[in-house]
Design a protein around this motif. Structure first.
Motif, PDB file in Angstrom:
ATOM      1  N   VAL A 267       0.849  -1.195   0.000  1.00 37.64           N
ATOM      2  CA  VAL A 267       0.000   0.000   0.000  1.00 37.64           C
ATOM      3  C   VAL A 267       0.884   1.244   0.000  1.00 37.64           C
ATOM      4  CG1 VAL A 267      -1.694   1.348   1.309  1.00 37.64           C
ATOM      5  CG2 VAL A 267      -1.935  -1.135   1.153  1.00 37.64           C
ATOM      6  N   ALA A 268       1.903   1.256   0.841  1.00 35.47           N
ATOM      7  CA  ALA A 268       2.819   2.404   0.906  1.00 35.47           C
ATOM      8  C   ALA A 268       3.529   2.639  -0.421  1.00 35.47           C
ATOM      9  CB  ALA A 268       3.842   2.182   2.020  1.00 35.47           C
ATOM     10  N   ALA A 269       3.801   1.549  -1.154  1.00 36.82           N
ATOM     11  CA  ALA A 269       4.500   1.654  -2.438  1.00 36.82           C
ATOM     12  C   ALA A 269       3.555   2.002  -3.592  1.00 36.82           C
ATOM     13  CB  ALA A 269       5.215   0.336  -2.743  1.00 36.82           C
ATOM     14  N   GLY A 270       2.255   2.060  -3.312  1.00 36.93           N
ATOM     15  CA  GLY A 270       1.296   2.405  -4.352  1.00 36.93           C
ATOM     16  C   GLY A 270       0.821   1.236  -5.189  1.00 36.93           C
ATOM     17  N   LYS A 271       1.199   0.021  -4.818  1.00 36.88           N
ATOM     18  CA  LYS A 271       0.748  -1.149  -5.575  1.00 36.88           C
ATOM     19  C   LYS A 271      -0.705  -1.482  -5.253  1.00 36.88           C
ATOM     20  CE  LYS A 271       5.392  -3.199  -5.701  1.00 36.88           C
ATOM     21  NZ  LYS A 271       6.227  -4.388  -5.316  1.00 36.88           N
ATOM     22  N   ILE A 272      -1.075  -1.297  -4.001  1.00 39.85           N
ATOM     23  CA  ILE A 272      -2.444  -1.499  -3.533  1.00 39.85           C
ATOM     24  C   ILE A 272      -2.916  -0.157  -2.980  1.00 39.85           C
ATOM     25  CG2 ILE A 272      -3.933  -2.766  -1.935  1.00 39.85           C
ATOM     26  CD1 ILE A 272      -1.818  -4.977  -1.875  1.00 39.85           C
TER      27      ILE A 272
END
Length: 336
Positions: A267-272
């Motif tokens: 989530v932090a990496a923007g994947k989710i």
């Protein structure tokens, strides 16, 4: 003469110590934990939580798992083995909610307390108690977030589900649709709703590789998918990989359930975009504590205990309460 007396006293002390140790071992509560798999991070962490609680409570923990999600036969064998080993309480995350019921009944008929963790049986009353997330609510939370994140765009949804007939899969799926504002079955239904906005439904078995394949197949059916609901974060990671390979990762919102440490990092990496966080360490610890109490007092726990759920989002959206990924990492899996 003195040395003989000393030797006799020493041997007597050793014998008493051994007898005490044997008595202590006989009195030691035995608790069994049966998870769906050994590899899913959610169940790995649940096993760790149970081990920590057992050590703290002076209990002996037996563990087993199915070969894969859906392996009912493996779980049945595990129940039989644990009964034979003297377990007075068995904690289980049922792979097949209905098929496992006869084996659970045999255990309960022999005086074993059985507690379901994370996933209910069908019927839920087949076990003494259930310690779990409200999976329907978990779905509603990510559905509400997804609706706000799309900001009015028409939804073309792919759902990467668990497998047919599983209560958790149905509750999360239908809760997601309900939260999004679409027609959805109630939390008590094991049937997956499919409104017109859902352009592809596929089973992922909660597995990353299967999730990737499912997403690839969905993109072949409809390359304009802009929203992905995933049963858990491994399936979501597989979906992201498929979307990235197709050059579509920037324009698709992915939401999931579990809130595991790696999932929150995704989530932090923007994947989710967002995930509903559960607490398997808490479920396992509560189960072990209940098992030890039953061994000591004969008192069983009963009914459903909600172990909590929190929406973790990469970016907040108006009208939907969420926590950031720093909070999510501090809480992931239920760690202190």
């Amino acid at each position: 003469m003195t040395s003989r007396r000393s030797l006799a006293v020493s041997l007597g002390a050793v014998a008493l110590a051994l007898a005490a140790a044997q008595a202590s071992a006989a009195d030691q509560p035995i608790v069994g934990l049966i998870t769906k798999t050994e590899t899913n991070p959610f169940f790995v962490k649940m096993k760790e939580g149970a081990a920590e609680a057992a050590k703290a409570k002076g209990a002996k923990l037996l563990t087993a798992a199915g070969k894969q999600d859906g392996d009912n036969a493996g779980q049945v064998t595990a129940i039989e083995n644990m009964i034979a080993a003297g377990a007075k309480t068995i904690l289980i995350t049922p792979s097949d909610a209905k098929a496992i019921v006869p084996a659970i009944k045999k255990a309960r008929d022999k005086g074993v307390m059985v507690i379901a963790l994370d996933s209910p049986t069908d019927p839920q009353e087949a076990v003494d108690a259930l310690f779990a997330t409200d999976n329907y609510k978990a779905g509603v939370l990510i559905g509400q977030y997804a609706k706000a994140a799309l900001a009015g765009k028409p939804a073309k949804i792919a759902t990467l589900d668990l497998f047919p007939g599983h209560p958790v899969g149905a509750q999360r799926h239908n809760g997601f649709l309900k939260g999004f504002g679409l027609a959805a079955n109630a939390a008590t239904s094991n049937e997956l709703s499919k409104p017109a906005e859902v352009v592809c439904m596929a089973d992922s078995y909660g597995d990353q590789a299967k999730g990737q394949t499912a997403m690839e197949n969905c993109l072949q059916k409809n390359p304009d998918i802009n929203l992905v609901y995933a049963i858990n974060e491994p399936a979501a990671a597989g979906a992201f990989k498929a979307l990235k390979s197709a050059g579509k990762d920037k324009n698709v919102v992915i939401v999931a359930v579990d809130g595991g440490c790696q999932g929150v990092k995704d989530v932090a990496a923007g994947k989710i975009a967002a995930t509903s966080q559960q607490y398997p360490l808490k479920m396992a610890a509560m189960g072990v504590e209940a098992g030890v109490a039953y061994a000591k007092t004969g008192k069983k726990v009963a009914g459903y205990t909600d172990t909590g759920v929190t929406l973790i989002a990469g970016k907040p959206v108006a009208g939907v309460d969420s926590k950031d990924t720093t909070t999510g990492l501090n809480l992931c899996w239920g760690k202190k």
